[in-house]
Motif scaffolding. Structure first.
Motif, PDB file in Angstrom:
ATOM      1  N   ARG A  19     -53.706   1.638  24.585  1.00  0.00           N
ATOM      2  CA  ARG A  19     -53.947   2.498  22.431  1.00  0.00           C
ATOM      3  C   ARG A  19     -53.505   4.378  22.092  1.00  0.00           C
ATOM      4  N   ASP A  20     -54.334   4.990  23.571  1.00  0.00           N
ATOM      5  CA  ASP A  20     -54.381   6.390  23.793  1.00  0.00           C
ATOM      6  C   ASP A  20     -52.790   6.661  24.152  1.00  0.00           C
ATOM      7  N   LEU A  29     -47.886  -3.556  20.114  1.00  0.00           N
ATOM      8  CA  LEU A  29     -47.985  -4.915  20.151  1.00  0.00           C
ATOM      9  C   LEU A  29     -47.118  -5.312  20.953  1.00  0.00           C
ATOM     10  N   ASN A  30     -45.785  -4.721  21.350  1.00  0.00           N
ATOM     11  CA  ASN A  30     -44.946  -5.919  21.967  1.00  0.00           C
ATOM     12  C   ASN A  30     -45.308  -5.378  23.099  1.00  0.00           C
ATOM     13  N   VAL A  31     -46.696  -3.801  23.887  1.00  0.00           N
ATOM     14  CA  VAL A  31     -46.865  -3.928  25.188  1.00  0.00           C
ATOM     15  C   VAL A  31     -48.221  -5.166  24.987  1.00  0.00           C
ATOM     16  N   ARG A  37     -47.829 -13.007  27.928  1.00  0.00           N
ATOM     17  CA  ARG A  37     -47.124 -13.662  28.015  1.00  0.00           C
ATOM     18  C   ARG A  37     -47.147 -13.752  29.752  1.00  0.00           C
ATOM     19  N   LEU A  38     -47.343 -12.972  30.440  1.00  0.00           N
ATOM     20  CA  LEU A  38     -47.445 -12.739  31.643  1.00  0.00           C
ATOM     21  C   LEU A  38     -48.587 -13.174  31.904  1.00  0.00           C
ATOM     22  N   GLY A  39     -49.993 -12.834  31.020  1.00  0.00           N
ATOM     23  CA  GLY A  39     -51.427 -13.943  31.370  1.00  0.00           C
ATOM     24  C   GLY A  39     -50.445 -15.498  31.719  1.00  0.00           C
ATOM     25  N   ILE A  40     -49.892 -16.474  30.365  1.00  0.00           N
ATOM     26  CA  ILE A  40     -49.336 -17.730  30.639  1.00  0.00           C
ATOM     27  C   ILE A  40     -48.743 -17.464  31.108  1.00  0.00           C
TER      28      ILE A  40
END
Length: 135
Positions: A19-20, A29-31, A37-40
């Motif tokens: 966030r910083d 939000l994109n990051v 998606r990487l986690g899934i």
């Protein structure tokens, strides 16, 4: 005089640091969505791997009987969001029962010879449907 103690900063987690470092909310939000998606992707890849390997009995984990179809569709769906698609061989021979382009053209030509034709004209106000025999 009163002693002024410096305030201690709390340790920031991964989301706090993210966030910083990124000011734009949309970019944040994109990051975050990329991490989700990487986690899934990692989860579904792990489940797919476990579906096809046999674990050693020393681990004490019982063998799971599962249908990997859903997990495979999740895996390929997430890969598609990253732009990765399954490759296909162009020179691959057609499978049994498949219709080739030449077969399809023969079927269309045979249908032209045997099927009756109709001519449909559409006019506005009022709509008229006029059929006409081509014989």
């Amino acid at each position: 005089m009163a002693d002024i103690k410096p305030t201690e900063e709390k340790k920031k987690g991964l989301l706090g640091k993210l966030r910083d470092s990124i000011d734009d909310k949309e970019e944040q939000l994109n990051v975050l969505s990329t991490f989700v998606r990487l986690g899934i992707l990692v989860w579904s890849g792990g489940i797919l791997t476990l579906a096809y390997i046999t674990l050693p009995p020393a681990l004490g984990i019982p063998e799971q009987k599962l249908d990997p179809t859903f997990i495979a569709s999740v895996f390929t769906g997430v890969l598609a969001t990253f732009g990765v698609q399954a490759a296909s061989k162009k020179d691959k021979a057609p499978t049994a029962g498949a219709i080739t382009k030449a077969d399809l053209e023969k079927l269309i030509e045979a249908a032209k010879q045997t099927a009756p034709t109709q001519r449909i004209e559409i006019e506005q106000r009022p709509i008229k449907i006029i059929t006409e025999n081509s014989e």
